[in-house]
Design a protein around this motif. Sequence first.
Motif, PDB file in Angstrom:
ATOM      1  N   HIS A  18      40.958 -10.001  41.649  1.00  0.00           N
ATOM      2  CA  HIS A  18      40.212 -11.164  42.131  1.00  0.00           C
ATOM      3  C   HIS A  18      38.755 -10.756  42.321  1.00  0.00           C
ATOM      4  O   HIS A  18      38.468  -9.701  42.897  1.00  0.00           O
ATOM      5  CB  HIS A  18      40.818 -11.647  43.443  1.00  0.00           C
ATOM      6  CG  HIS A  18      40.319 -12.976  43.872  1.00  0.00           C
ATOM      7  ND1 HIS A  18      39.062 -13.158  44.423  1.00  0.00           N
ATOM      8  CD2 HIS A  18      40.900 -14.200  43.835  1.00  0.00           C
ATOM      9  CE1 HIS A  18      38.894 -14.432  44.705  1.00  0.00           C
ATOM     10  NE2 HIS A  18      39.988 -15.083  44.363  1.00  0.00           N
ATOM     11  N   PRO A  19      37.801 -11.552  41.853  1.00  0.00           N
ATOM     12  CA  PRO A  19      36.395 -11.144  41.957  1.00  0.00           C
ATOM     13  C   PRO A  19      35.883 -11.013  43.397  1.00  0.00           C
ATOM     14  O   PRO A  19      34.946 -10.258  43.648  1.00  0.00           O
ATOM     15  CB  PRO A  19      35.645 -12.245  41.208  1.00  0.00           C
ATOM     16  CG  PRO A  19      36.578 -13.382  41.116  1.00  0.00           C
ATOM     17  CD  PRO A  19      37.968 -12.833  41.184  1.00  0.00           C
ATOM     18  N   LEU A  20      36.505 -11.705  44.341  1.00  0.00           N
ATOM     19  CA  LEU A  20      36.034 -11.652  45.725  1.00  0.00           C
ATOM     20  C   LEU A  20      36.952 -10.855  46.648  1.00  0.00           C
ATOM     21  O   LEU A  20      36.545 -10.471  47.736  1.00  0.00           O
ATOM     22  CB  LEU A  20      35.875 -13.074  46.286  1.00  0.00           C
ATOM     23  CG  LEU A  20      34.896 -13.960  45.517  1.00  0.00           C
ATOM     24  CD1 LEU A  20      34.887 -15.369  46.096  1.00  0.00           C
ATOM     25  CD2 LEU A  20      33.503 -13.362  45.518  1.00  0.00           C
ATOM     26  N   ARG A  21      38.178 -10.613  46.224  1.00  0.00           N
ATOM     27  CA  ARG A  21      39.136  -9.872  47.058  1.00  0.00           C
ATOM     28  C   ARG A  21      39.128  -8.417  46.590  1.00  0.00           C
ATOM     29  O   ARG A  21      39.926  -8.026  45.747  1.00  0.00           O
ATOM     30  CB  ARG A  21      40.523 -10.496  46.957  1.00  0.00           C
ATOM     31  CG  ARG A  21      40.560 -11.893  47.522  1.00  0.00           C
ATOM     32  CD  ARG A  21      41.951 -12.474  47.451  1.00  0.00           C
ATOM     33  NE  ARG A  21      41.998 -13.797  48.007  1.00  0.00           N
ATOM     34  CZ  ARG A  21      42.173 -14.074  49.293  1.00  0.00           C
ATOM     35  NH1 ARG A  21      42.332 -13.110  50.155  1.00  0.00           N
ATOM     36  NH2 ARG A  21      42.209 -15.316  49.715  1.00  0.00           N
ATOM     37  N   ARG A  22      38.238  -7.655  47.176  1.00  0.00           N
ATOM     38  CA  ARG A  22      37.977  -6.306  46.669  1.00  0.00           C
ATOM     39  C   ARG A  22      38.612  -5.199  47.497  1.00  0.00           C
ATOM     40  O   ARG A  22      38.554  -4.045  47.107  1.00  0.00           O
ATOM     41  CB  ARG A  22      36.477  -6.080  46.561  1.00  0.00           C
ATOM     42  CG  ARG A  22      35.854  -7.023  45.551  1.00  0.00           C
ATOM     43  CD  ARG A  22      34.386  -6.809  45.439  1.00  0.00           C
ATOM     44  NE  ARG A  22      33.845  -7.681  44.397  1.00  0.00           N
ATOM     45  CZ  ARG A  22      32.571  -7.856  44.192  1.00  0.00           C
ATOM     46  NH1 ARG A  22      31.687  -7.203  44.919  1.00  0.00           N
ATOM     47  NH2 ARG A  22      32.157  -8.656  43.242  1.00  0.00           N
ATOM     48  N   ARG A  23      39.164  -5.532  48.644  1.00  0.00           N
ATOM     49  CA  ARG A  23      39.833  -4.522  49.468  1.00  0.00           C
ATOM     50  C   ARG A  23      41.338  -4.701  49.246  1.00  0.00           C
ATOM     51  O   ARG A  23      41.972  -5.561  49.846  1.00  0.00           O
ATOM     52  CB  ARG A  23      39.440  -4.683  50.932  1.00  0.00           C
ATOM     53  CG  ARG A  23      37.953  -4.422  51.166  1.00  0.00           C
ATOM     54  CD  ARG A  23      37.553  -4.496  52.628  1.00  0.00           C
ATOM     55  NE  ARG A  23      38.173  -5.553  53.409  1.00  0.00           N
ATOM     56  CZ  ARG A  23      37.724  -6.813  53.515  1.00  0.00           C
ATOM     57  NH1 ARG A  23      36.617  -7.171  52.874  1.00  0.00           N
ATOM     58  NH2 ARG A  23      38.342  -7.703  54.259  1.00  0.00           N
ATOM     59  N   ILE A  24      41.887  -3.876  48.364  1.00  0.00           N
ATOM     60  CA  ILE A  24      43.249  -4.052  47.867  1.00  0.00           C
ATOM     61  C   ILE A  24      44.227  -3.173  48.631  1.00  0.00           C
ATOM     62  O   ILE A  24      44.017  -1.978  48.790  1.00  0.00           O
ATOM     63  CB  ILE A  24      43.315  -3.695  46.371  1.00  0.00           C
ATOM     64  CG1 ILE A  24      42.419  -4.645  45.571  1.00  0.00           C
ATOM     65  CG2 ILE A  24      44.745  -3.717  45.855  1.00  0.00           C
ATOM     66  CD1 ILE A  24      42.212  -4.222  44.130  1.00  0.00           C
ATOM     67  N   GLY A  25      45.308  -3.791  49.075  1.00  0.00           N
ATOM     68  CA  GLY A  25      46.445  -3.065  49.621  1.00  0.00           C
ATOM     69  C   GLY A  25      47.569  -3.155  48.610  1.00  0.00           C
ATOM     70  O   GLY A  25      47.796  -4.212  48.018  1.00  0.00           O
ATOM     71  N   VAL A  26      48.250  -2.053  48.357  1.00  0.00           N
ATOM     72  CA  VAL A  26      49.371  -2.063  47.414  1.00  0.00           C
ATOM     73  C   VAL A  26      50.589  -1.486  48.133  1.00  0.00           C
ATOM     74  O   VAL A  26      50.498  -0.457  48.799  1.00  0.00           O
ATOM     75  CB  VAL A  26      49.049  -1.289  46.114  1.00  0.00           C
ATOM     76  CG1 VAL A  26      48.677   0.147  46.380  1.00  0.00           C
ATOM     77  CG2 VAL A  26      50.207  -1.363  45.127  1.00  0.00           C
ATOM     78  N   LYS A 107      48.043  -9.572  58.014  1.00  0.00           N
ATOM     79  CA  LYS A 107      47.172  -9.687  59.187  1.00  0.00           C
ATOM     80  C   LYS A 107      46.174  -8.543  59.297  1.00  0.00           C
ATOM     81  O   LYS A 107      45.305  -8.566  60.156  1.00  0.00           O
ATOM     82  CB  LYS A 107      48.032  -9.754  60.448  1.00  0.00           C
ATOM     83  CG  LYS A 107      48.900 -10.989  60.495  1.00  0.00           C
ATOM     84  CD  LYS A 107      49.855 -10.955  61.656  1.00  0.00           C
ATOM     85  CE  LYS A 107      50.809 -12.147  61.542  1.00  0.00           C
ATOM     86  NZ  LYS A 107      51.992 -11.968  62.340  1.00  0.00           N
ATOM     87  N   HIS A 108      46.280  -7.547  58.415  1.00  0.00           N
ATOM     88  CA  HIS A 108      45.350  -6.413  58.445  1.00  0.00           C
ATOM     89  C   HIS A 108      43.972  -6.859  57.970  1.00  0.00           C
ATOM     90  O   HIS A 108      43.844  -7.443  56.900  1.00  0.00           O
ATOM     91  CB  HIS A 108      45.841  -5.274  57.534  1.00  0.00           C
ATOM     92  CG  HIS A 108      46.855  -4.391  58.171  1.00  0.00           C
ATOM     93  ND1 HIS A 108      46.587  -3.073  58.464  1.00  0.00           N
ATOM     94  CD2 HIS A 108      48.115  -4.620  58.591  1.00  0.00           C
ATOM     95  CE1 HIS A 108      47.649  -2.538  59.025  1.00  0.00           C
ATOM     96  NE2 HIS A 108      48.594  -3.458  59.110  1.00  0.00           N
ATOM     97  N   SER A 109      42.962  -6.571  58.740  1.00  0.00           N
ATOM     98  CA  SER A 109      41.606  -6.945  58.344  1.00  0.00           C
ATOM     99  C   SER A 109      40.999  -5.940  57.366  1.00  0.00           C
ATOM    100  O   SER A 109      39.955  -6.191  56.788  1.00  0.00           O
ATOM    101  CB  SER A 109      40.720  -7.075  59.577  1.00  0.00           C
ATOM    102  OG  SER A 109      40.661  -5.839  60.261  1.00  0.00           O
ATOM    103  N   ASP A 110      41.683  -4.795  57.166  1.00  0.00           N
ATOM    104  CA  ASP A 110      41.190  -3.771  56.239  1.00  0.00           C
ATOM    105  C   ASP A 110      41.285  -4.205  54.779  1.00  0.00           C
ATOM    106  O   ASP A 110      40.623  -3.625  53.924  1.00  0.00           O
ATOM    107  CB  ASP A 110      41.999  -2.477  56.371  1.00  0.00           C
ATOM    108  CG  ASP A 110      41.900  -1.846  57.743  1.00  0.00           C
ATOM    109  OD1 ASP A 110      41.175  -2.390  58.591  1.00  0.00           O
ATOM    110  OD2 ASP A 110      42.530  -0.813  57.951  1.00  0.00           O
ATOM    111  N   ILE A 111      42.144  -5.180  54.491  1.00  0.00           N
ATOM    112  CA  ILE A 111      42.382  -5.588  53.109  1.00  0.00           C
ATOM    113  C   ILE A 111      42.295  -7.105  52.984  1.00  0.00           C
ATOM    114  O   ILE A 111      42.460  -7.828  53.969  1.00  0.00           O
ATOM    115  CB  ILE A 111      43.753  -5.105  52.597  1.00  0.00           C
ATOM    116  CG1 ILE A 111      44.877  -5.634  53.484  1.00  0.00           C
ATOM    117  CG2 ILE A 111      43.805  -3.597  52.511  1.00  0.00           C
ATOM    118  CD1 ILE A 111      46.256  -5.392  52.944  1.00  0.00           C
TER     119      ILE A 111
END
Length: 185
Positions: A18-26, A107-111
């Motif tokens: 996603h162009p705006l969702r750059r903090r990815i959790g996998v 709910k994590h604000s890191d991602i």
Amino acid sequence: FPVTIPLLDTRICELKLHPLRRRIGVLVSGGLDSALLYFLLRKIVINPYSIQPYTIIRNDGSEIYAQSVIDCVNFLLKKEKQQTRFIPITETDSNLQVSSGLSVLAKHSDINAIYVGIIEVLPEHSIGYKIYRPIDTDGIYYPFKNLNKSHIVDIIHKLCATDLFNVTHSCVYKNGKCGNCNRCV
């Protein structure tokens, strides 16, 4: 081992960022599907994107195997080491543990994007388990949802990432591989 894929069963897997969702959790469970997803994301993700592996502490011992998968991927790709972050959940029903973990992780604000390596589950592989049918939502992506295990194995072979076979664990039992459960089969 031999992989049988129907000749006409050529499916497309699109792994889009996603162009705006750059903090990815996998989510990395320690199993083969999430191992491949983490591998692919680590291979393609570059600045300004960042990626962080997470592991849901589940009945199947995911917390035992996930870090080995992460270490193997980073070794294969010559990337810096990463540590998984564990997601503790209180849900004991194995059919609900992934959705419970996703609720916590969302709910994590890191991602601001979550990638999950859940594949199409064939009915014969789901005996005793509810089939989880993933649907992409805003911020949660299932790029393998239309693939089955034979596709995952084929992609791993094509990427020359067969070392993943030696470090992954998909058995319902925490220790070893029973060879009889629906995941082993």
